[in-house]
Design an enzyme around this catalytic site. Structure first.
Site, PDB file in Angstrom:
ATOM      1  CG  ASN A  23     -24.702   7.033  29.563  1.00  0.00           C
ATOM      2  OD1 ASN A  23     -23.726   7.765  29.606  1.00  0.00           O
ATOM      3  ND2 ASN A  23     -24.627   5.720  29.739  1.00  0.00           N
ATOM      4  CG  ASP A  77     -28.453   0.187  34.950  1.00  0.00           C
ATOM      5  OD1 ASP A  77     -27.322  -0.138  35.359  1.00  0.00           O
ATOM      6  OD2 ASP A  77     -29.046   1.221  35.323  1.00  0.00           O
ATOM      7  CB  ILE A  94     -18.216  -4.201  35.054  1.00  0.00           C
ATOM      8  CG1 ILE A  94     -18.915  -4.359  33.701  1.00  0.00           C
ATOM      9  CG2 ILE A  94     -16.719  -4.487  34.928  1.00  0.00           C
ATOM     10  CD1 ILE A  94     -18.524  -3.307  32.670  1.00  0.00           C
ATOM     11  CG  PHE A 152     -17.383   7.401  40.101  1.00  0.00           C
ATOM     12  CD1 PHE A 152     -16.131   6.829  40.238  1.00  0.00           C
ATOM     13  CD2 PHE A 152     -17.476   8.786  40.082  1.00  0.00           C
ATOM     14  CE1 PHE A 152     -14.993   7.604  40.354  1.00  0.00           C
ATOM     15  CE2 PHE A 152     -16.356   9.580  40.187  1.00  0.00           C
ATOM     16  CZ  PHE A 152     -15.103   8.988  40.327  1.00  0.00           C
ATOM     17  CE  LYS A 180     -23.141  -1.247  41.928  1.00  0.00           C
ATOM     18  NZ  LYS A 180     -22.978  -1.083  40.490  1.00  0.00           N
TER      19      LYS A 180
HETATM   20  O1  C5P Z   1     -25.432   0.441  40.035  1.00  0.00           O
HETATM   21  P1  C5P Z   1     -24.956   1.739  39.511  1.00  0.00           P
HETATM   22  O2  C5P Z   1     -24.906   1.767  38.020  1.00  0.00           O
HETATM   23  O3  C5P Z   1     -25.623   2.951  40.023  1.00  0.00           O
HETATM   24  O4  C5P Z   1     -23.444   1.814  40.100  1.00  0.00           O
HETATM   25  C1  C5P Z   1     -22.546   2.687  39.626  1.00  0.00           C
HETATM   26  C2  C5P Z   1     -21.165   2.083  39.716  1.00  0.00           C
HETATM   27  O5  C5P Z   1     -21.139   0.746  39.244  1.00  0.00           O
HETATM   28  C3  C5P Z   1     -20.183   2.818  38.843  1.00  0.00           C
HETATM   29  O6  C5P Z   1     -18.932   2.738  39.456  1.00  0.00           O
HETATM   30  C4  C5P Z   1     -20.252   2.032  37.550  1.00  0.00           C
HETATM   31  O7  C5P Z   1     -19.090   2.212  36.763  1.00  0.00           O
HETATM   32  C5  C5P Z   1     -20.413   0.612  38.038  1.00  0.00           C
HETATM   33  N1  C5P Z   1     -21.184  -0.250  37.127  1.00  0.00           N
HETATM   34  C6  C5P Z   1     -20.560  -1.304  36.489  1.00  0.00           C
HETATM   35  N2  C5P Z   1     -21.292  -2.141  35.673  1.00  0.00           N
HETATM   36  C7  C5P Z   1     -22.616  -1.928  35.493  1.00  0.00           C
HETATM   37  C8  C5P Z   1     -23.264  -0.866  36.136  1.00  0.00           C
HETATM   38  C9  C5P Z   1     -22.511  -0.032  36.939  1.00  0.00           C
HETATM   39  O8  C5P Z   1     -19.344  -1.471  36.627  1.00  0.00           O
HETATM   40  N3  C5P Z   1     -23.301  -2.754  34.700  1.00  0.00           N
END
Ligand code: C5P
Length: 398
Positions: free
Chosen positions: A209, A278, A308, A324, A342
Site C-alpha cells: 500500500n 488485511d 497485531i 491508528f 480492539k
Molecule cells: O483494522 P484496521 O486496519 O483499520 O486498524 C488499524 C490499526 O490496527 C492500526 O493501528 C494498525 O497498525 C493496526 N493493525 C494491526 N494489524 C493488522 C491490521 C491493523 O496491528 N493486521
C-alpha cells in the site's frame, strides 16, 4: 524553527572534524538558535575563527585574556548567557581535561564555570577512543551528567576504520533539538510498528500500500526525544532510522506479527502505526508467474492476516496500546468503533486525504475522555503532542 530563541555556545576543540562544526553552525542558526563560537587554540589550526565568525554573525572567542570583554571574565559571561554548551568536535585531550576539572584555556574554563547542560560530540582515532584512559574519562563525564553524542563508527581521516568518528552535523542538530524536548517518557520502553507491509505473490510481485512510514518514524523520533527507549518494527520504507531508535526491518504482516510478539514483553507502550495488509496470498508461488496467450490469468486466493494490535491488546498484561485509523470518511464514527472493538485506550484518527504521503497531517485523538482534535501541523509536531498524551495516560495507569 526548532531552536528559536535558544542560545547555544558551540565549543570547537582541535581535530580534523572541526570542518564539520562550520556546517553545524549553519544548521543550528537555520533552526533559529543564536550561536556563540568558542575555539581552543588547537582548533584554530584546522579552521580559522573567520569562518565561524562569518557563519555565526558573531565575533569568535579563543583567548581567556580577550580584551573585548569589559570585566575580563569571558568564561563566566559566555556560559551565563547560554541555554546549552555544545562541544563539537570534542578531542580526547579536551575530554580528559574536562573529566578531571582542568581549566587551562578559555574553553575548558568556560566548561568548568557553566550553569547549563554540557553536550559533547567526541571525535578521535579509534585507538584513542578505545584507550582505557579515554574510556575512564567518558565514564566520569557520563557520571557527571554530561551528554555524550556518538561517536559514530566508520572511516577515519587517518585512514583507519572504527569507532571515534564525529556524528554528522545533521545528527548533532537532531540531538540538540531532542535535548530541549520535555522528557515525559524517561525510563519508558516504547515499541512501534510503521510503514506498509509487502505480501508476496511470487518472487518479484506482491500486495502492498501507499504508506510511506513518515508518521510512524516521526512518532519513534518524538518518543526517543522524550527519553524513551524505542524499538521500531518497520515495513519496507525509504526513510533513515531516527538517531537513537533501534529498528528491526520486516517485510510481510506475518514477519511484523512475529517480531512484535518477540519484542513486546518488556515494553510499557505499543503504538501500531503500520498500515498492515488485511489479507495475503494463500499460496505465494516459488517461481515467477508467467503470462502467455494459452494461459488463463491467475486467480490469487487470499487469507486474512492476524490483527497485531488486537492480539497485543488482548494479552493478560498488555502495554498501553495505541492504534491508528486512516479513514476516507466518517472518521469519528469509524475511529471510535475501532477503539472499542480492539479494546484499546487511545486511538489516533486521520483522514487519508490529510495525511497519506505528505509531511503534514491532521489528527484527532480518541480516548476515554472523548475526542481531542489537533490542529494541522508537521508530523513531528503532532507526534510530540501524541507522545505527551501517551505520557498522561501512562501516568494514570500507576
Ligand atoms: O483494522 P484496521 O486496519 O483499520 O486498524 C488499524 C490499526 O490496527 C492500526 O493501528 C494498525 O497498525 C493496526 N493493525 C494491526 N494489524 C493488522 C491490521 C491493523 O496491528 N493486521
Amino acid at each position: 524553527m526548532e531552536l528559536a530563541g535558544k542560545r547555544i555556545v558551540l565549543g570547537v576543540s582541535g581535530g580534523i572534524a572541526a570542518y564539520k562544526a562550520a556546517e553545524l553552525v549553519r544548521l543550528l542558526s537555520s533552526e533559529g538558535a543564536s550561536v556563540q563560537v568558542v575555539m581552543s587554540e588547537a582548533a584554530t589550526h584546522f579552521v580559522t575563527p573567520v569562518t565561524f565568525q562569518a557563519l555565526s554573525g558573531k565575533p569568535v572567542f579563543t583567548d581567556q585574556w580577550d580584551r573585548r570583554v569589559a570585566n575580563n571574565m569571558a568564561h563566566i559571561d559566555l556560559s551565563r548567557e547560554a541555554d546549552a554548551l555544545l562541544v563539537a568536535p570534542a578531542s580526547a585531550d579536551f575530554l580528559a581535561k574536562v573529566a578531571n576539572g582542568l581549566a587551562d584555556d578559555l574553553l575548558t574554563t568556560l566548561v568548568l564555570a557553566r550553569d547549563c547542560r554540557l553536550l559533547v560530540a567526541p571525535a578521535m582515532n579509534r585507538q584513542m577512543w578505545e584507550n582505557p584512559a579515554t574510556c575512564r574519562n567518558i565514564a566520569s563525564l557520563r557520571a557527571d551528567g554530561v551528554d555524550i553524542l556518538g561517536p559514530a563508527c566508520g572511516d577515519q581521516a587517518c585512514g583507519e576504520t572504527g569507532p571515534g568518528r564525529m556524528l554528522e552535523a545533521a545528527e548533532i542538530l537532531a540531538e540538540m533539538i531532542a535535548h530541549f524536548q520535555p522528557k515525559s517518557l524517561a525510563g519508558k520502553r516504547v515499541l512501534l510498528t510503521a510503514g506498509p507491509t509487502f505480501e508476496a505473490i511470487d518472487p518479484v510481485r506482491g500486495i502492498t500500500n501507499l504508506s510511506t512510514g513518515k508518521m510512524g518514524y516521526a512518532i519513534a523520533r518524538a518518543a526517543c526525544e522524550a527519553g524513551a527507549q524505542v524499538t521500531l518494527v518497520s515495513g519496507p520504507v525509504s526513510l533513515p532510522c531516527p538517531l537513537g531508535v533501534s529498528r528491526i526491518e520486516v517485510s510481510s504482516a506475518l514477519q511484523m506479527h512475529a517480531e512484535v510478539h518477540r519484542q513486546v514483553a518488556s515494553n510499557d507502550v505499543f503504538i501500531a502505526v503500520a498500515a498492515v495488509a488485511d489479507y495475503r496470498p494463500a499460496n505465494p508461488s516459488a517461481q515467477k508467474i508467467k503470462k502467455g496467450a494459452q494461459l488463463k490469468p491467475p486467480t490469487i486466493e487470499l487469507v486474512q492476516n492476524p490483527d497485531i494490535l488486537a492480539e497485543i491488546a488482548a494479552l493478560r498484561a498488555p502495554p498501553l496500546c495505541v492504534g491508528f485509523a486512516a479513514e476516507s470518511e466518517n472518521l469519528h464514527k469509524y475511529a471510535e468503533h475501532k477503539r472499542r472493538s480492539k479494546n484499546i485506550p487511545l486511538l489516533v484518527g486521520n483522514l487519508i486525504a490529510d495525511g497519506f504521503g505528505g509531511d503534514d497531517n491532521t489528527l484527532i485523538l480518541f480516548d476515554d475522555d472523548g475526542a481531542h482534535p489537533l490542529a494541522p501541523a508537521p508530523k513531528l509536531q503532532l507526534a510530540r503532542q501524541l507522545v505527551n498524551r501517551i505520557a498522561v495516560l501512562l501516568g494514570r495507569r500507576r
